[in-house]
Design an enzyme around this catalytic site. Structure first.
Site, PDB file in Angstrom:
ATOM      1  N   CYS A  89       0.756  -1.231   0.069  1.00  0.00           N
ATOM      2  CA  CYS A  89       0.090   0.011  -0.008  1.00  0.00           C
ATOM      3  C   CYS A  89       0.860   1.275  -0.103  1.00  0.00           C
ATOM      4  CB  CYS A  89      -0.908  -0.179   1.327  1.00  0.00           C
ATOM      5  SG  CYS A  89      -2.331  -1.290   1.243  1.00  0.00           S
ATOM      6  N   GLN A 157      -5.877  -9.042   6.006  1.00  0.00           N
ATOM      7  CA  GLN A 157      -5.977  -7.602   6.497  1.00  0.00           C
ATOM      8  C   GLN A 157      -7.132  -7.409   7.338  1.00  0.00           C
ATOM      9  OE1 GLN A 157      -6.107  -4.895   3.376  1.00  0.00           O
ATOM     10  NE2 GLN A 157      -7.108  -6.486   2.078  1.00  0.00           N
ATOM     11  N   ARG A 212     -19.843   8.716   0.147  1.00  0.00           N
ATOM     12  CA  ARG A 212     -20.996   8.294   0.354  1.00  0.00           C
ATOM     13  C   ARG A 212     -21.834   9.380   1.149  1.00  0.00           C
ATOM     14  NH1 ARG A 212     -19.133   2.261   0.872  1.00  0.00           N
ATOM     15  NH2 ARG A 212     -18.588   1.612  -1.138  1.00  0.00           N
ATOM     16  N   SER A 237     -11.446   0.815   3.680  1.00  0.00           N
ATOM     17  CA  SER A 237     -10.816   1.352   2.356  1.00  0.00           C
ATOM     18  C   SER A 237     -11.864   1.219   1.330  1.00  0.00           C
ATOM     19  CB  SER A 237      -9.475   1.753   2.418  1.00  0.00           C
ATOM     20  OG  SER A 237      -8.937   0.373   2.054  1.00  0.00           O
ATOM     21  N   HIS A 338      -8.577   3.690  -1.849  1.00  0.00           N
ATOM     22  CA  HIS A 338      -7.302   3.496  -1.524  1.00  0.00           C
ATOM     23  C   HIS A 338      -6.846   2.601  -2.860  1.00  0.00           C
ATOM     24  CE1 HIS A 338      -3.769   1.846  -0.115  1.00  0.00           C
ATOM     25  NE2 HIS A 338      -4.161   0.715   0.764  1.00  0.00           N
ATOM     26  N   CYS A 368      -0.038   2.075   6.893  1.00  0.00           N
ATOM     27  CA  CYS A 368       0.263   0.817   7.145  1.00  0.00           C
ATOM     28  C   CYS A 368       0.499   0.169   5.581  1.00  0.00           C
ATOM     29  CB  CYS A 368      -0.860  -0.025   7.864  1.00  0.00           C
ATOM     30  SG  CYS A 368      -2.604   0.171   6.804  1.00  0.00           S
ATOM     31  N   GLY A 370       1.388  -3.918   3.753  1.00  0.00           N
ATOM     32  CA  GLY A 370       1.679  -5.460   3.783  1.00  0.00           C
ATOM     33  C   GLY A 370       3.016  -5.805   4.196  1.00  0.00           C
TER      34      GLY A 370
END
Length: 382
Positions: A89, A157, A212, A237, A338, A368, A370
């Site tokens: 990420c 995750q 939203r 996300s 994301h 954060c 992986g």
């Protein structure tokens, strides 16, 4: 040591899954921001030293060194190379670090750092799924060393987000309240035009499609994911399609091309944590970065921490004591998406523009990643 300066920072809108950017090839999506950077800043395209792009799950349209492909798809000089990196990420945030290091070392003067991700076409974990017919169900299959050290494949995750919520005593309702605020902030930012300077419209999409108008009542109706009891789609996300890019140059380049710097790279670092917990590293990485920079959080005007899950950002806020009022002030990934490999420079683009809008001096970004990793970048507005 030489300084690295940010001259420009742009992004596409975030296209929701199967939304307005879903049909665009990754090369063309990335080419859009690269072409805009070149056109906006007046540096001959042959004078760029490198293009460093983040991308994850580099198969299909994202395969074959997408950084280089994006540059060529933009119709730019074929003498300029490109390289694609994967720190999960944080890939494009790491691209910024590599670009800054190249400039600080004196080996390069003009570098574009960015990233691209087309998550409608290449959903998350596509590379892992593609490897299943070859007998690899996950990246750790067959690793004796991994099993001896950690005992098994790490949790997903989603499980990690649940573990964090439990450890920091965060209820599902608290996660949903945080997530609703992310949407509220994003919608306010859009309505007030805060993103207009940083977005380069594409294919008729002029603003982010992902925020939203939701409610706590609607969030409460969502089913938990993958055996969790607190983690739902509403507190995670959003997958999306996007590209982002930043122009990073040396002092020599500033003078040579008559450029005006907008910010200085004040600090770059990366740290890691237990990979089983996976998403907690921003806490350790932030303190490490502050110690290395000789700073405290009191000196930081704004923070962007990627909202991979509400529990990740909320645990960081609890541990650091930093005010939520100065964190992700225009919403985060729960509302704004994301796009994996593009998120790092997307967040930094928003951070820079918000520092300029509010007159702040220092901004800190972390996320954060992986493997239990986290990058931290501190920028100073000039």
């Amino acid at each position: 040591m030489a300084e690295a300066y940010i001259v420009d920072a742009i992004r596409t809108p975030t296209g929701r899954r199967k939304g307005g950017l879903a049909h665009i090839h990754a090369a063309d999506l990335g080419a859009h921001v690269l072409k805009a950077i070149v056109e906006r800043n007046g540096i001959p395209d042959a004078d760029y030293d490198d293009v460093i792009f983040g991308a994850v799950d580099t198969i299909g349209p994202l395969a074959g060194d997408i950084a280089r492909t994006c540059w060529l798809a933009a119709g730019l000089d074929d003498a300029v190379p490109g390289t694609t990196i994967d720190r999960q990420c944080g890939s494009s945030q790491q691209a910024v670090h590599f670009a800054a290091q190249a400039v600080m070392s004196g080996t390069q003067d003009v570098v574009i750092a960015g990233g691209v991700q087309t998550m409608t076409q290449i959903p998350i974990s596509s590379a892992m799924i593609a490897a299943e017919p070859m007998g690899f169900s996950d990246p750790f299959t067959g690793s004796t060393g991994w099993v001896e050290r950690y005992g098994s494949t790490p949790p997903t995750q989603f499980n990690s987000a649940q573990m964090i919520a439990d450890k920091w005593q965060l209820s599902r309702k608290e996660l949903e309240v945080f997530s609703l605020e992310s949407h509220r902030r994003a919608l306010t930012a859009i309505e007030s035009g805060r993103f207009e300077r940083e977005i380069v419209p594409l294919a008729g999409v002029t603003t982010d499609e992902t925020p939203r108008n939701t409610t706590l009542e609607k969030m409460a109706e969502l089913e938990p994911l993958f055996g969790c009891d607190k983690v739902t789609a509403g507190v995670a996300s959003q997958t999306c399609d996007a590209a982002s890019a930043m122009l990073i140059v040396s002092e020599k380049a500033l003078k040579q091309y008559g450029l005006k710097p907008r910010a200085r790279i004040h600090h770059i670092s990366v740290r890691a944590e237990d990979p089983i917990w996976m998403l907690t590293a921003p806490i350790r990485a932030t303190q490490y970065a502050l110690d290395k920079a000789g700073m405290t959080l009191d000196e930081i005007d704004l923070v962007e921490i990627n909202e991979a899950f509400a529990s990740v950002a909320m645990a960081w806020l609890k541990e650091t004591g930093y005010p939520h009022e100065k964190t992700n002030v225009n919403g985060g990934a729960i509302a704004l998406g994301h796009p994996l490999g593009a998120t790092g420079t997307k967040l930094m683009t928003t951070l820079l523009h918000e520092l300029e809008r509010t007159g702040g001096r220092y901004g800190l970004q972390t996320m954060c990643e992986g493997g239990g990793q986290a990058n931290v970048t501190i920028i100073e507005r000039i």
